[in-house]
Design a protein around this motif. Structure first.
Motif, PDB file in Angstrom:
ATOM      1  N   GLY A 223       0.717  -1.084  -0.046  1.00  0.00           N
ATOM      2  CA  GLY A 223      -0.045   0.063  -0.150  1.00  0.00           C
ATOM      3  C   GLY A 223       0.811   1.348   0.086  1.00  0.00           C
ATOM      4  N   GLY A 224       2.293   1.239  -0.130  1.00  0.00           N
ATOM      5  CA  GLY A 224       3.094   2.399   0.180  1.00  0.00           C
ATOM      6  C   GLY A 224       3.565   2.952  -1.135  1.00  0.00           C
ATOM      7  N   THR A 225       4.338   4.219  -1.115  1.00  0.00           N
ATOM      8  CA  THR A 225       5.139   4.577  -2.112  1.00  0.00           C
ATOM      9  C   THR A 225       6.442   4.927  -1.816  1.00  0.00           C
ATOM     10  N   SER A 226       7.112   4.184  -0.717  1.00  0.00           N
ATOM     11  CA  SER A 226       8.190   4.542  -0.311  1.00  0.00           C
ATOM     12  C   SER A 226       9.467   3.785  -0.972  1.00  0.00           C
ATOM     13  N   VAL A 227      10.530   4.574  -1.128  1.00  0.00           N
ATOM     14  CA  VAL A 227      11.521   3.803  -1.699  1.00  0.00           C
ATOM     15  C   VAL A 227      12.599   3.649  -0.552  1.00  0.00           C
ATOM     16  N   SER A 228      13.218   2.430  -0.670  1.00  0.00           N
ATOM     17  CA  SER A 228      14.280   2.188   0.213  1.00  0.00           C
ATOM     18  C   SER A 228      15.522   2.790  -0.266  1.00  0.00           C
ATOM     19  N   SER A 229      16.543   2.263  -0.621  1.00  0.00           N
ATOM     20  CA  SER A 229      17.643   3.079  -1.380  1.00  0.00           C
ATOM     21  C   SER A 229      17.913   2.963  -2.764  1.00  0.00           C
ATOM     22  N   ALA A 230      18.742   3.727  -3.389  1.00  0.00           N
ATOM     23  CA  ALA A 230      18.877   3.528  -4.682  1.00  0.00           C
ATOM     24  C   ALA A 230      19.290   2.273  -5.077  1.00  0.00           C
ATOM     25  N   LYS A 231      20.191   1.694  -4.287  1.00  0.00           N
ATOM     26  CA  LYS A 231      20.634   0.410  -4.643  1.00  0.00           C
ATOM     27  C   LYS A 231      19.704  -0.927  -4.543  1.00  0.00           C
ATOM     28  N   GLN A 232      18.722  -0.740  -3.710  1.00  0.00           N
ATOM     29  CA  GLN A 232      17.644  -1.597  -3.790  1.00  0.00           C
ATOM     30  C   GLN A 232      16.674  -1.523  -4.664  1.00  0.00           C
ATOM     31  N   THR A 233      16.617  -0.209  -5.125  1.00  0.00           N
ATOM     32  CA  THR A 233      15.520   0.213  -6.215  1.00  0.00           C
ATOM     33  C   THR A 233      16.136  -0.335  -7.537  1.00  0.00           C
ATOM     34  N   GLY A 234      17.476  -0.115  -7.691  1.00  0.00           N
ATOM     35  CA  GLY A 234      18.065  -0.751  -8.944  1.00  0.00           C
ATOM     36  C   GLY A 234      18.051  -2.392  -8.966  1.00  0.00           C
ATOM     37  N   ASN A 235      18.247  -2.877  -7.767  1.00  0.00           N
ATOM     38  CA  ASN A 235      18.130  -4.182  -7.885  1.00  0.00           C
ATOM     39  C   ASN A 235      16.749  -4.843  -8.041  1.00  0.00           C
ATOM     40  N   LEU A 236      15.703  -4.154  -7.570  1.00  0.00           N
ATOM     41  CA  LEU A 236      14.171  -4.461  -7.966  1.00  0.00           C
ATOM     42  C   LEU A 236      14.059  -4.419  -9.262  1.00  0.00           C
ATOM     43  N   LYS A 237      14.402  -3.512  -9.873  1.00  0.00           N
ATOM     44  CA  LYS A 237      14.212  -3.285 -11.587  1.00  0.00           C
ATOM     45  C   LYS A 237      14.995  -4.361 -12.221  1.00  0.00           C
ATOM     46  N   ALA A 238      16.375  -4.639 -11.402  1.00  0.00           N
ATOM     47  CA  ALA A 238      16.823  -5.754 -12.469  1.00  0.00           C
ATOM     48  C   ALA A 238      16.372  -7.004 -12.387  1.00  0.00           C
ATOM     49  N   ASN A 239      15.408  -7.381 -11.293  1.00  0.00           N
ATOM     50  CA  ASN A 239      14.943  -8.574 -11.315  1.00  0.00           C
ATOM     51  C   ASN A 239      13.508  -8.607 -11.741  1.00  0.00           C
ATOM     52  N   ASP A 240      13.007  -7.616 -12.114  1.00  0.00           N
ATOM     53  CA  ASP A 240      11.477  -7.483 -12.994  1.00  0.00           C
ATOM     54  C   ASP A 240      11.719  -7.716 -14.451  1.00  0.00           C
ATOM     55  N   PRO A 241      10.823  -8.530 -14.927  1.00  0.00           N
ATOM     56  CA  PRO A 241      10.597  -8.855 -16.369  1.00  0.00           C
ATOM     57  C   PRO A 241      10.381  -7.680 -17.274  1.00  0.00           C
ATOM     58  N   SER A 242       9.843  -6.536 -16.588  1.00  0.00           N
ATOM     59  CA  SER A 242       9.377  -5.444 -17.355  1.00  0.00           C
ATOM     60  C   SER A 242       9.893  -4.276 -16.725  1.00  0.00           C
ATOM     61  N   LYS A 243      10.339  -3.048 -17.028  1.00  0.00           N
ATOM     62  CA  LYS A 243      10.555  -2.034 -16.438  1.00  0.00           C
ATOM     63  C   LYS A 243       9.679  -0.915 -16.534  1.00  0.00           C
ATOM     64  N   PRO A 244       9.614  -0.183 -15.811  1.00  0.00           N
ATOM     65  CA  PRO A 244       8.397   1.111 -16.004  1.00  0.00           C
ATOM     66  C   PRO A 244       8.895   1.784 -17.393  1.00  0.00           C
ATOM     67  N   ARG A 245       7.584   1.902 -17.997  1.00  0.00           N
ATOM     68  CA  ARG A 245       7.652   2.774 -19.251  1.00  0.00           C
ATOM     69  C   ARG A 245       6.946   3.895 -19.278  1.00  0.00           C
ATOM     70  N   PHE A 246       7.483   5.138 -19.441  1.00  0.00           N
ATOM     71  CA  PHE A 246       6.841   6.479 -19.290  1.00  0.00           C
ATOM     72  C   PHE A 246       5.624   6.382 -20.566  1.00  0.00           C
ATOM     73  N   TRP A 247       5.844   6.084 -21.798  1.00  0.00           N
ATOM     74  CA  TRP A 247       4.869   6.284 -22.780  1.00  0.00           C
ATOM     75  C   TRP A 247       3.904   5.326 -22.618  1.00  0.00           C
ATOM     76  N   GLN A 248       3.920   4.195 -21.541  1.00  0.00           N
ATOM     77  CA  GLN A 248       2.598   3.364 -21.729  1.00  0.00           C
ATOM     78  C   GLN A 248       2.034   3.549 -20.378  1.00  0.00           C
ATOM     79  N   GLU A 249       2.568   3.204 -19.244  1.00  0.00           N
ATOM     80  CA  GLU A 249       1.608   3.540 -18.092  1.00  0.00           C
ATOM     81  C   GLU A 249       1.755   4.860 -17.742  1.00  0.00           C
TER      82      GLU A 249
END
Length: 420
Positions: free
Chosen positions: A197-223
């Motif tokens: 239910g939240g919008t908080s980010v841990s550290s930049a490193k954790q955010t980067g790792n999360l994106k690396a493990n995702d099959p898809s990255k956020p796309r501005f021109w879509q979502e």
């Protein structure tokens, strides 16, 4: 959890939005008084509302960028003072042209308020940023529910209608002085992303790792674009209701002026109930991205029932349900946008609220044109069309969310409150 040191600042921010709830429906609630005072008609008052949207539209994005650079306080304090000027000026304005200038100034004030307040709340309460921002909607609802009651009281006692402008103006000015003396939170604080239910980010490193493990990255021109469009559709529904619900009650149902103004009270009571429901359900059961789909489905049914059942009792029920289901959708849209794109809070606010400003600029003019050449029911048919478009956009955003954050629950099992 909320930091106690941030509560004094947050109190002032929420007071601003309680007053903004009154400010936001001030022109619509004084439609009959202002048409006589400014020698215009309902379409003219709609033009004033559009002028506010115009001022907001052309300053919001840049105020968001500048807020990221120079801090939140200058913009929030300036917003309160400018809104006070507008509220004092309108009932004293000698001409319609002067009222137009004041309306544009009010739009600028609105952009300053939004671009400063939402990032400030996220920075003040990084572990519960969602609940902090959804409470904004609650305070808006309280103010918007109180204003019609104040107007009815003044009408019944033959008191000059301008006092309903002057009282909020005084409080805006005093609150601006209060906030000027407050210490604001550190702008470097990031929201904790990855919570159900939240919008908080841990550290930049954790955010980067999360994106690396995702099959898809956020796309501005879509979502991203879909969320910006939701920043248009949600406020469109809100503005149609706030601007034309009393007129709908009078022309379509046959209510008196005071009875039709009470529809706004029921609408805002529903909105206030929704805030408390959101704070509870977002803690344990539902994500913000799901609410931006569920709520429009409810409001679509309520708009349909409003047109189908032509009675005062049905209008009261539908107004309450619409208030419940519109409430918080805009703030939740901003929350979801910050989950996808978390780096610049002021800029993200600028994107969403620029679309909102476009709605505030176009919809009053367009609905005023519809009302001039058709019946009030056509305005609410437009609401149904816009509502259906919002549902389609939310379906796609939910699809993309499940693709970008498939393992969110496992990565962050602890849930915090979240949402505007």
């Amino acid at each position: 959890m909320m930091k106690r040191s941030s509560i004094p600042v947050a109190t002032g921010l929420y007071v601003n939005y309680l007053l903004f709830g009154m400010f936001n429906i001030m022109l619509a609630s004084h439609m009959s008084f202002l048409t006589e005072h400014l020698h215009t008609d309902q379409a003219g008052i709609s033009l004033l509302v559009s002028a506010m949207g115009f001022g907001r539209l052309f300053t919001l994005y840049i105020s968001g960028v500048l807020s990221d650079r120079y801090g939140r306080k200058p913009f929030i304090v300036a917003a309160g003072l400018l809104m006070a000027v507008f509220l004092v000026g309108i009932p004293l304005s000698p001409t319609f042209e002067m009222a137009m200038v004041l309306a544009v100034l009010a739009g600028v004030a609105n952009s300053f308020l939004d671009s400063g307040t939402y990032p400030a709340l996220i920075e003040a309460f990084p572990q519960s940023s969602g609940s902090a921002t959804v409470l904004v909607r609650g305070f808006i609802s309280i103010g918007a529910a109180f204003l019609p009651l104040m107007i009815i009281f003044f009408m019944n006692h033959d008191i000059f209608y301008g006092f309903s402008f002057l009282i909020p103006a005084l409080i805006f000015a005093l609150n601006a002085i209060y906030l000027f003396r407050m210490k604001f939170p550190d702008m470097r604080v990031q929201p904790n992303k990855g919570q159900s239910g939240g919008t908080s980010v841990s550290s930049a490193k954790q955010t980067g790792n999360l994106k690396a493990n995702d099959p898809s990255k956020p796309r501005f021109w879509q979502e991203g674009v879909c969320l910006i469009l939701l920043g248009f559709t949600g406020p469109t529904l809100l503005y149609i209701v706030q601007l034309w619900l009393p007129t709908f009650g009078q022309q379509f149902i046959g209510m008196t002026e005071s009875e039709s103004l009470r529809l706004l009270v029921y609408y805002n009571m529903g909105s206030l109930v929704s805030v408390f429901v959101l704070v509870i359900v977002l803690r344990k059961w539902v994500k913000p991205v799901h609410i931006i789909l569920i709520y429009p489905c409810i409001s679509l049914l309520a708009f349909g029932a409003l047109l189908l059942f032509k009675s005062g009792a049905a209008a009261i029920i539908c107004a309450s349900v619409i208030g419940f289901s519109i409430s918080g959708v805009l703030q939740l849209t901003l929350t979801v946008m910050s989950e996808f794109f978390s780096q610049r809070k002021g800029q993200i606010t600028g994107f969403i609220y620029t679309a909102t400003s476009l709605s505030y600029t176009l919809i009053p003019v367009f609905t005023g044109f519809l009302l001039k050449h058709s019946q009030i029911s056509s305005v609410f048919m437009l609401a149904i069309i816009v509502n259906a478009l919002g549902i389609a956009l939310a379906v796609f955003v939910n699809f993309r969310y499940s693709a970008v954050f498939p393992a969110k629950r496992e990565l962050s099992p602890q849930i915090v409150l979240d949402t505007k």
